[in-house]
Write a protein that holds these residues in place. Structure first.
Motif, PDB file in Angstrom:
ATOM      1  N   THR A  52       0.823  -1.209   0.000  1.00 49.96           N
ATOM      2  CA  THR A  52       0.000   0.000   0.000  1.00 49.96           C
ATOM      3  C   THR A  52       0.856   1.258   0.000  1.00 49.96           C
ATOM      4  N   THR A  96      -8.941  -3.443   0.576  1.00 48.77           N
ATOM      5  CA  THR A  96      -7.937  -2.388   0.703  1.00 48.77           C
ATOM      6  C   THR A  96      -7.558  -2.176   2.168  1.00 48.77           C
ATOM      7  N   GLY A 100      -3.860  -2.575   3.494  1.00 48.89           N
ATOM      8  CA  GLY A 100      -3.293  -1.473   4.250  1.00 48.89           C
ATOM      9  C   GLY A 100      -2.799  -1.910   5.612  1.00 48.89           C
ATOM     10  N   HIS A 101      -3.543  -2.819   6.238  1.00 49.77           N
ATOM     11  CA  HIS A 101      -3.129  -3.333   7.553  1.00 49.77           C
ATOM     12  C   HIS A 101      -1.836  -4.133   7.439  1.00 49.77           C
ATOM     13  N   SER A 103       0.448  -3.437   5.503  1.00 51.98           N
ATOM     14  CA  SER A 103       1.495  -2.436   5.271  1.00 51.98           C
ATOM     15  C   SER A 103       1.668  -1.495   6.464  1.00 51.98           C
ATOM     16  N   ARG A 104       0.897  -1.675   7.518  1.00 50.05           N
ATOM     17  CA  ARG A 104       0.940  -0.738   8.641  1.00 50.05           C
ATOM     18  C   ARG A 104       2.355  -0.644   9.210  1.00 50.05           C
ATOM     19  N   THR A 161      -2.328   8.917   5.292  1.00 49.34           N
ATOM     20  CA  THR A 161      -1.573   7.805   5.858  1.00 49.34           C
ATOM     21  C   THR A 161      -2.440   6.644   6.323  1.00 49.34           C
ATOM     22  N   TYR A 163      -5.764   5.571   5.121  1.00 48.49           N
ATOM     23  CA  TYR A 163      -6.927   5.121   4.351  1.00 48.49           C
ATOM     24  C   TYR A 163      -6.786   3.693   3.865  1.00 48.49           C
ATOM     25  N   SER A 175     -12.944   5.488   1.955  1.00 46.61           N
ATOM     26  CA  SER A 175     -11.717   5.603   1.176  1.00 46.61           C
ATOM     27  C   SER A 175     -11.263   7.055   1.090  1.00 46.61           C
ATOM     28  N   VAL A 215       2.389   4.191   7.119  1.00 46.82           N
ATOM     29  CA  VAL A 215       1.011   3.758   6.893  1.00 46.82           C
ATOM     30  C   VAL A 215       0.374   3.431   8.249  1.00 46.82           C
ATOM     31  N   THR A 217      -3.130   2.353   8.408  1.00 39.77           N
ATOM     32  CA  THR A 217      -4.409   1.696   8.107  1.00 39.77           C
ATOM     33  C   THR A 217      -4.708   0.523   9.038  1.00 39.77           C
TER      34      THR A 217
END
Length: 222
Positions: A52, A96, A100-101, A103-104, A161, A163, A175, A215, A217
């Motif tokens: 992400t 998504t 995103g999680h 990629s946190r 950062t 979403y 989103s 990130v 998310t």
């Protein structure tokens, strides 16, 4: 953000966005239709960590930049033989949020790809150009007046950062495009078409502007 909101975001058992993350994990592991491969048939969680943070990115086949939602839908049509998911629909938000999680904590780092330069420049133009009947620009709030008050709310710097994120005002996950739509409507400007070149360009510029923040998310916001 109030301390209570920060605490809600930091605690996965209290963060409402984690409900979408769980749904996204199930969708990732499940084939979208009989005979089609699941996302997990090609990708592992380890291979997607940080993905992400690297979007929007260039798609060579279509010759244009795509955001993470667009990449999911291209995978569905190209490799899973199924239809795109509705923008702002529950399933796309869930996938998504799940990505995103994964990629946190990763530093936002859009690709250093010369093919993205025109879209990034267009995103900067959209960010700084007055729009709508009120003649506001994104930069007028998020650059020139960041930290000041708009009614009861503090004006943030506008970094994307977290979403998709859970907004207490919405009582829902949404989103970045939903945030664009809210802002443009407030400026009395015409909202972008979901998934449009304008929306992707502005997303690309904002991600570059936010680098190398991490990130978050799924974030929680007021």
């Amino acid at each position: 953000m109030a301390p209570e909101t920060r605490a809600m975001q930091a605690d996965d058992t209290a963060n409402p966005g984690m409900l979408w993350v769980q749904d996204g994990a199930e969708l990732f592991a499940r084939a979208p239709s009989p005979g089609a491969p699941a996302c997990a048939g090609c990708h592992t969680e380890a291979s997607l960590q940080g993905v992400t943070a690297r979007y929007p990115a260039w798609d060579a086949a279509t010759g244009r930049p795509v955001d993470i939602e667009g990449r999911i839908d291209l995978c569905r049509t190209r490799y899973q033989g199924t239809t795109p998911l509705a923008r702002e629909g529950r399933d796309l938000l869930a996938l998504t949020a799940y990505l995103g999680h994964l990629s946190r904590g990763s530093a936002i780092a859009p690709p250093d790809d010369a093919r993205l330069a025109p879209a990034r420049a267009e995103g900067r133009r959209l960010f700084t150009t007055p729009m709508g009947q009120l003649g506001f620009s994104c930069a007028a709030c998020h650059d020139e007046n960041r930290g000041r008050r708009l009614g009861a709310a503090t004006i943030p710097q506008g970094h994307p950062t977290g979403y998709p994120l859970y907004r207490l005002e919405w009582q829902d996950l949404g989103s970045l495009e939903r945030r664009f739509r809210n802002c443009l409507t407030g400026m009395r400007a015409e909202p972008f078409t979901p998934g449009s070149a304008e929306a992707v360009a502005l997303t690309l510029y904002l991600m570059q502007r936010a680098a190398p923040l991490a990130v978050e998310t799924p974030a929680v916001r007021p």
